[in-house]
Design a protein around this motif. Structure first.
Motif, mmCIF file in Angstrom:
data_model
loop_
_atom_site.group_PDB
_atom_site.id
_atom_site.type_symbol
_atom_site.label_atom_id
_atom_site.label_comp_id
_atom_site.label_asym_id
_atom_site.label_seq_id
_atom_site.Cartn_x
_atom_site.Cartn_y
_atom_site.Cartn_z
ATOM 1 N N ALA A 81 -8.498 -1.306 -17.563
ATOM 2 C CA ALA A 81 -8.161 0.088 -17.839
ATOM 3 C C ALA A 81 -8.197 0.922 -16.562
ATOM 4 C CB ALA A 81 -9.142 0.641 -18.869
ATOM 5 N N PRO A 82 -7.622 2.132 -16.585
ATOM 6 C CA PRO A 82 -7.643 2.991 -15.393
ATOM 7 C C PRO A 82 -9.042 3.151 -14.818
ATOM 8 C CG PRO A 82 -6.165 3.918 -17.027
ATOM 9 C CD PRO A 82 -6.857 2.748 -17.683
ATOM 10 N N HIS A 83 -9.141 2.980 -13.499
ATOM 11 C CA HIS A 83 -10.406 3.038 -12.793
ATOM 12 C C HIS A 83 -10.143 3.563 -11.390
ATOM 13 C CE1 HIS A 83 -8.571 -0.893 -12.074
ATOM 14 N NE2 HIS A 83 -9.109 -0.819 -10.860
ATOM 15 N N PRO A 84 -11.158 4.059 -10.694
ATOM 16 C CA PRO A 84 -10.958 4.744 -9.409
ATOM 17 C C PRO A 84 -11.208 3.837 -8.210
ATOM 18 C CG PRO A 84 -13.173 5.161 -10.156
ATOM 19 C CD PRO A 84 -12.544 4.237 -11.186
ATOM 20 N N HIS A 85 -10.734 4.320 -7.047
ATOM 21 C CA HIS A 85 -11.058 3.693 -5.766
ATOM 22 C C HIS A 85 -11.199 4.786 -4.706
ATOM 23 C CE1 HIS A 85 -10.628 -0.519 -6.782
ATOM 24 N NE2 HIS A 85 -9.463 -0.290 -7.352
ATOM 25 N N THR A 86 -12.092 4.550 -3.748
ATOM 26 C CA THR A 86 -12.184 5.383 -2.552
ATOM 27 C C THR A 86 -12.441 4.491 -1.344
ATOM 28 O OG1 THR A 86 -14.591 5.682 -2.736
ATOM 29 C CG2 THR A 86 -13.201 7.337 -3.807
ATOM 30 N N GLY A 87 -11.944 4.910 -0.172
ATOM 31 C CA GLY A 87 -12.319 4.292 1.098
ATOM 32 C C GLY A 87 -11.796 2.902 1.353
ATOM 33 N N LEU A 88 -10.732 2.486 0.641
ATOM 34 C CA LEU A 88 -10.272 1.113 0.785
ATOM 35 C C LEU A 88 -8.792 0.985 0.464
ATOM 36 C CD1 LEU A 88 -9.897 -0.134 -2.350
ATOM 37 C CD2 LEU A 88 -12.374 0.017 -2.275
ATOM 38 N N GLN A 89 -8.261 -0.216 0.773
ATOM 39 C CA GLN A 89 -6.936 -0.626 0.329
ATOM 40 C C GLN A 89 -7.102 -1.859 -0.546
ATOM 41 O OE1 GLN A 89 -5.063 -0.887 4.366
ATOM 42 N NE2 GLN A 89 -3.508 0.458 3.488
ATOM 43 N N THR A 90 -6.375 -1.914 -1.660
ATOM 44 C CA THR A 90 -6.382 -3.091 -2.514
ATOM 45 C C THR A 90 -5.154 -3.935 -2.201
ATOM 46 O OG1 THR A 90 -5.139 -2.048 -4.329
ATOM 47 C CG2 THR A 90 -7.540 -1.808 -4.349
ATOM 48 N N VAL A 91 -5.366 -5.252 -2.118
ATOM 49 C CA VAL A 91 -4.294 -6.206 -1.830
ATOM 50 C C VAL A 91 -4.211 -7.174 -3.008
ATOM 51 C CG1 VAL A 91 -3.488 -8.035 -0.281
ATOM 52 C CG2 VAL A 91 -4.641 -6.009 0.656
ATOM 53 N N SER A 92 -3.115 -7.118 -3.754
ATOM 54 C CA SER A 92 -2.916 -7.987 -4.909
ATOM 55 C C SER A 92 -1.932 -9.089 -4.547
ATOM 56 C CB SER A 92 -2.381 -7.181 -6.100
ATOM 57 O OG SER A 92 -3.289 -6.161 -6.472
ATOM 58 N N TRP A 93 -2.337 -10.356 -4.836
ATOM 59 C CA TRP A 93 -1.495 -11.504 -4.497
ATOM 60 C C TRP A 93 -1.626 -12.545 -5.604
ATOM 61 C CZ3 TRP A 93 2.214 -12.091 -1.001
ATOM 62 C CH2 TRP A 93 2.696 -13.370 -0.725
ATOM 63 N N LEU A 94 -0.500 -12.922 -6.195
ATOM 64 C CA LEU A 94 -0.493 -13.864 -7.307
ATOM 65 C C LEU A 94 0.103 -15.208 -6.909
ATOM 66 C CD1 LEU A 94 0.651 -11.770 -10.431
ATOM 67 C CD2 LEU A 94 -1.612 -12.742 -9.985
ATOM 68 N N PHE A 95 -0.430 -16.278 -7.519
ATOM 69 C CA PHE A 95 0.166 -17.606 -7.434
ATOM 70 C C PHE A 95 1.017 -17.886 -8.672
ATOM 71 C CE2 PHE A 95 -4.020 -18.282 -5.158
ATOM 72 C CZ PHE A 95 -3.473 -18.170 -3.892
ATOM 73 N N SER A 96 0.592 -17.365 -9.826
ATOM 74 C CA SER A 96 1.380 -17.490 -11.048
ATOM 75 C C SER A 96 1.013 -16.348 -11.988
ATOM 76 C CB SER A 96 1.150 -18.843 -11.733
ATOM 77 O OG SER A 96 -0.182 -18.960 -12.176
#
Length: 331
Positions: A81-96
Motif C-alpha cells: 500500500a502507499p508508503h513514504p520515503h525520505t533521503g533515498l532513491q529506490t531502484v526496482s529491478w525484476l527478473f520475472s
C-alpha cells in the motif's frame, strides 16, 4: 517494494580487462542474507543482505532485498500500500513478473524484467507497488541508494530506463546505472554508482575492468559463482573493497549464472535508516514519521490504489544513533 516490516530494526545504514590491467585479486567479504517477513495486506518474505552489522553500505547502496522466484498462486504476489520515503532513491529491478507502480508525482507505470525504475524521495515522496494479474512468477530485487547531505532534501523524481544487452566474452550485461563494458547508463544519480545485471554462461569466466576507486558488491541470484576466487552461493553478497581495477567472475555450474554487480566510491556519511526513512538523527526520522502519520503534504498522495495507505510502525524506545560502515579493524 519497500521496507514494510511491521517492526523494522534500527539500521545504520567494466568490460574485458585491458592488457596491463592489475591482476591482483581483491579480498572478498561474504555477506549472508537473512529472511525478513514484510507486512502489509499480503505477507511477503525477502532475503536481505544490506544493511547488516558487518556492513551498512556499499558505495551509496544501503539496502538490498532479494525475493522469489515465487508462484503468486501460492504467495499471493505483492501488494504494498502507499508508503513514504525520505533521503533515498529506490531502484526496482525484476527478473520475472510485473509490478504496477503509482506515486505521488502522478506516475503510473509498470516495472518489467530488464527495465529500471528509479524513484527519488529526497524531502518526501510516497508510492504503492502491486504485482499485476498477468504475473505468475515474481522474482527480483529492491535496492536503495542513500542520498548525500548536499542532495538529500531534493525534490521528487522518477526515471525509467531499458538498458541494452551487452555481449561479454562468456556472458552478457545489462548496465542500468553507471558504466561497464563500454556501455553507459543515462540515468541521473547523486553519487557515482554502478548497477548491472550479469549473466555468465556455464563453466565460463568473465574478467571485467572496474573503477578502482569503487567498492563493489556481487549479489548472486543463481549459479555457483566465484568472485575474485571466493565462492558465493545464491542470495549471498560478496563485498570487495577499493583498489582493484579488474574483477574476475567464474560460473562453475552446468547452467547459466545470474547476479547483480553494484558499486560506488565509499559513502563516508553516517546515516540513520528506519522503516522507509533515511536521515542523520533520531529526531529527523521521528519528524518524518509524524508528518506521514498526520497526512502532511510533504509526501503527497497516491491516486488509484484500492485501499488505505500503510501506517508507520511505532518508533523504537531507544534513541537511534547514526552509523556508517565498521572500521577496518572491526570487519
Amino acid at each position: 517494494m519497500s521496507n514494510t516490516d511491521a517492526t523494522p530494526a534500527v539500521l545504520g545504514c567494466g568490460g574485458p580487462a585491458e592488457a596491463g590491467a592489475p591482476l591482483e585479486e581483491p579480498r572478498v567479504q561474504v555477506l549472508t542474507a537473512r529472511d525478513v517477513p514484510l507486512g502489509g495486506p499480503r505477507a511477503m518474505t525477502v532475503r536481505r543482505t544490506l544493511p547488516q552489522r558487518a556492513r551498512t553500505l556499499i558505495g551509496a547502496w544501503c539496502f538490498a532485498d532479494h525475493y522469489g522466484p515465487d508462484d503468486v498462486a501460492d504467495s499471493g504476489g505483492m501488494d504494498v500500500a502507499p508508503h513514504p520515503h525520505t533521503g533515498l532513491q529506490t531502484v526496482s529491478w525484476l527478473f520475472s513478473g510485473e509490478i504496477e507502480h503509482r506515486d505521488s508525482m502522478g506516475n503510473h507505470t509498470l516495472v518489467r524484467p530488464g527495465e529500471l525504475n528509479l524513484m527519488t524521495g529526497g524531502h518526501g515522496i510516497s508510492h504503492s507497488e502491486v504485482s499485476t494479474a498477468r504475473t505468475t512468477i515474481l522474482h527480483g530485487v529492491q535496492l536503495w541508494v542513500a542520498l548525500p547531505e548536499e542532495h538529500r532534501r531534493t525534490g521528487r523524481d522518477f526515471q525509467h530506463y531499458v538498458p541494452a544487452v551487452i555481449s561479454l566474452d562468456g556472458g552478457e550485461a545489462r548496465v542500468f546505472l553507471g558504466s561497464l563494458a563500454g556501455d553507459i547508463s543515462p540515468v541521473r544519480t547523486f553519487t557515482p554508482l554502478l548497477g548491472a545485471e550479469l549473466t555468465i554462461a556455464p563453466h565460463a569466466t568473465v574478467t571485467l575492468t572496474v573503477d578502482a576507486r569503487f567498492e563493489h558488491g556481487v549479489l548472486v541470484d543463481s549459479g555457483d559463482v566465484r568472485a575474485a576466487g571466493t565462492p558465493l552461493r545464491p542470495a549471498e553478497l560478496g563485498y570487495l573493497g577499493t583498489g582493484a581495477g579488474t574483477l574476475t567472475l567464474a560460473n562453475e555450474a552446468d547452467t547459466a549464472a545470474r547476479m547483480l554487480l553494484l558499486g560506488g566510491p565509499p559513502f563516508d556519511e553516517q546515516i540513520v535508516m528506519w522503516w522507509n526513512f533515511i536521515g542523520r538523527s533520531h529526531e529527523e526520522v521521528a519528524e518524518a514519521r509524524e508528518a506521514w502519520q498526520n497526512g502532511s503534504d510533504r509526501f503527497g498522495a497516491v491516486a488509484g490504489y484500492a485501499g488505505n495507505r500503510l501506517p508507520a510502525p511505532a518508533l523504537p524506545k531507544a534513541t537511534m544513533r547514526p552509523r556508517g560502515n565498521p572500521s577496518e579493524g572491526t570487519r
